[in-house]
Structures are given as C-alpha cells and as structure tokens.
Design a protein around this motif. Structure first.
Motif: not given
Length: 346
Positions: A186-190, A197-201, A207-215
C-alpha cells in the motif's frame, strides 16, 4: 547465548529455547548482537513444511537441515569482525540483507544457489548471529525494532511494485493489505509510485489506518459484492493487482483487472492452488508475475525511501524472544495490522 531453534517439521511445539555458544565470524563475516527480529510467513511455512516437495521445506531442494534457528528480518550491532573485514564496522547498527547468492547484480534473487538466513543459515531468533559483512547495511531508522520490519517483507513488496511499474494515477489493488507485505505494498504503490490503491482486508475497522498508509479505498473480502464494489469505487477495472492471498481472491482479481492488466503474487495464505481459465488470461492480455524477495539495488532503494520517510514501519506487537511459540501463534491470527517483532533480552 539464548536461541530459539526449530527441531523438525511440525507445529509450534517444534520451537525450543536452547543455550548455545556465541558463533565465531569467518574471515569475511561479522558477529551481530541481535536487537530485534521481525517474524515472516517464511519461517512459519518452513517449519510447517509448506515449501518444497513432499515434506521437505526451505529455499533449497534438499530441505532444511534441523535443528535450525529461524529469523530473517534482523537488526543489531556489530560486535566483532572477521580478519578480512574493516574493523571500523565494529559498533555499527545494521540491518541484514537476508540471503546469499552468486547471481549477477539484478538477478541475485533468482540464482540457483540463493540461500536464506533462517533457513539455510541460522538466523535471528537468537542473541547473536554471524553474517557476511558486505550484506550488512546501515539501519534506515534510529530505532532497532522499527528498522527490523522491512528486510524480507519490505524487499518483497518493493520488488512486486517495481515489477508491475504502476504509473502516477493508475489504480493498484492490494490484497492482504493489513499484513507485513500488504501494508508495505500500500505504502510503496501510493507514496513512492503515486498510484491509487484499493486495499482489501477482512476487518473494515482497519479502514482509517490503511488510509493513513496511502490507501484510497478500503474494502472487505467478506463482502458478497466485492468485485462489484471494486469496479464501483474505481469507476471501472483496475490496472494492476498485488496479491499475497492466492486462491481465495484469484478469480475476483482477474475479473476486475482491465485488459492488459498485471497480476503479481508473492503469497498464498488463502490457498496454494487455484483454477485458471486460460481464456481469461489471453482474451484480457493479462500478465502474471511470480515474485519473492528482490535484488541488492532494490534493497538499497527501499532503505533510502524508508530513511526519507516515504515508507513508515507498521508494527502490531512485540514479544520477548523466549515467547517465540506464542508470537508465531499470534502471527497467524486474522485482523492484525503490520509486523510482529521478537526482542532478545538486553
């Protein structure tokens, strides 16, 4: 010194804490006091026999020679240097490049003699480890634990993204986005390549934490409408997929890929075998990439991105080294975000 060794193939009861002599570095090696060692799927699958043919497991065809000290994401301080090593290295805080290879630059990871620390060599589930001096790099961050979470999963993620070469503004779907490799994908691509990035979990509480990583978007694989939701949030098919799940999301991934799309996999936590309709592959002009680890130059580029703050460590929890069994059990639980790290006693 204390070390945790795998005594044979099987469950976590094959992990035993033992007392050993501190290893002596060969002429081209250094002795490293281990400060932190992050856990990877690699050492768990090695113990379980998930690699190789039949019951054999490891990075070489002959399988692992037990007992073996696992652990490949290692940071620490150089305490001694072999005869051919510059003594100025003593006292340096380093992160270890995790495998040896005679491969040419750019092809080290696909050399037939590639041998992995923690599989073909004793690794970082220990107070000390020896390793070639040329494969010890300056830590990218000041903290040992934070610097330990990138070696294997970070290089694997970096190599995956470099293989698909996403362009600014393209969309990359990342499966297993809350795991060690996935959260770095997620971080490298974004952040490095500028992709959406569309993150699948599994758990949308992340959600909020992954959006902070760039999703850009976070979706759950538990949804009955996952493929439709991916196409809806993206306004059409995605450009690439970075996958660590395998079978469970394979058909969905191919379905949502655009014509000429790219699918890169480095894991199979959701199933090691799948069905593939070749018509999907050739009618959509899809490119498949198999990927694991990477090159020394990629490792250096990754370390610079970390030092520059483009990639940040994501740590779920730490455990004392002696609790390696509990740490590996915890590693396999769903719903975590980031890495699990073992810490030897000071």
């Amino acid at each position: 010194m204390k070390a945790v060794q795998v005594m044979g193939y099987g469950d976590v009861d094959q992990l035993e804490v033992v007392d050993q002599e501190i290893p002596v570095p060969k002429e081209n090696e250094v002795l490293v006091k281990v400060k932190a060692c992050a856990i990877n799927n690699t050492e768990i699958w090695m113990r379980e026999g998930a690699y190789g043919t039949g019951t054999k497991s490891g990075w070489r065809p002959e399988g692992v020679q037990f007992p073996r000290t696992p652990g490949s994401d290692i940071t620490g301080t150089i305490m001694k240097a072999g005869q051919q090593v510059n003594e100025e290295m003593i006292g340096k805080d380093v992160v270890l490049f995790p495998f040896t290879s005679s491969g040419e630059p750019g092809a080290e990871h696909i050399s037939e003699d590639m041998s992995f620390i923690g599989s073909e060599y004793d690794g970082g589930y220990a107070d000390y480890v020896v390793w070639p001096a040329e494969l010890c790099f300056d830590m990218p961050l000041a903290d040992y634990t934070e610097s330990a979470v990138f070696s294997v999963s970070g290089m694997t993620a970096w190599h995956m993204v470099e293989q698909i070469q996403p362009k600014q503004g393209e969309t990359v779907m990342v499966t297993g986005a809350n795991g060690g490799v996935g959260s770095l994908n997620v971080q490298i691509a974004s952040r490095v390549f500028g992709a959406n990035v569309i993150a699948i979990v599994g758990d949308l509480a992340l959600e909020d934490q992954l959006k902070k990583l760039g999703a850009t978007h976070v979706l759950s694989y538990k949804s009955d409408r996952l493929a439709e939701e991916i196409l809806e949030v993206n306004g059409g098919p995605v450009d690439s997929v970075l996958d660590v799940v395998g079978d469970a999301l394979f058909s969905t991934s191919l379905h949502v890929l655009k014509k000429g799309g790219k699918f890169c996999t480095s894991g199979s936590a959701g199933g090691q075998k799948t069905e593939l309709d070749f018509r999907t592959l050739y009618l959509k002009h899809i490119t498949l990439y198999g990927s694991v680890l990477g090159t020394r130059e990629e490792f250096k580029r990754m370390l610079k991105a970390i030092a520059d703050g483009k990639i940040t460590p994501v740590i779920d929890r730490t455990f004392p080294l002696e609790q390696a069994r509990e740490a590996q059990r915890y590693f396999k639980k769903a719903g975590k975000l980031g890495k699990i790290v073992l810490l030897p006693e000071e």
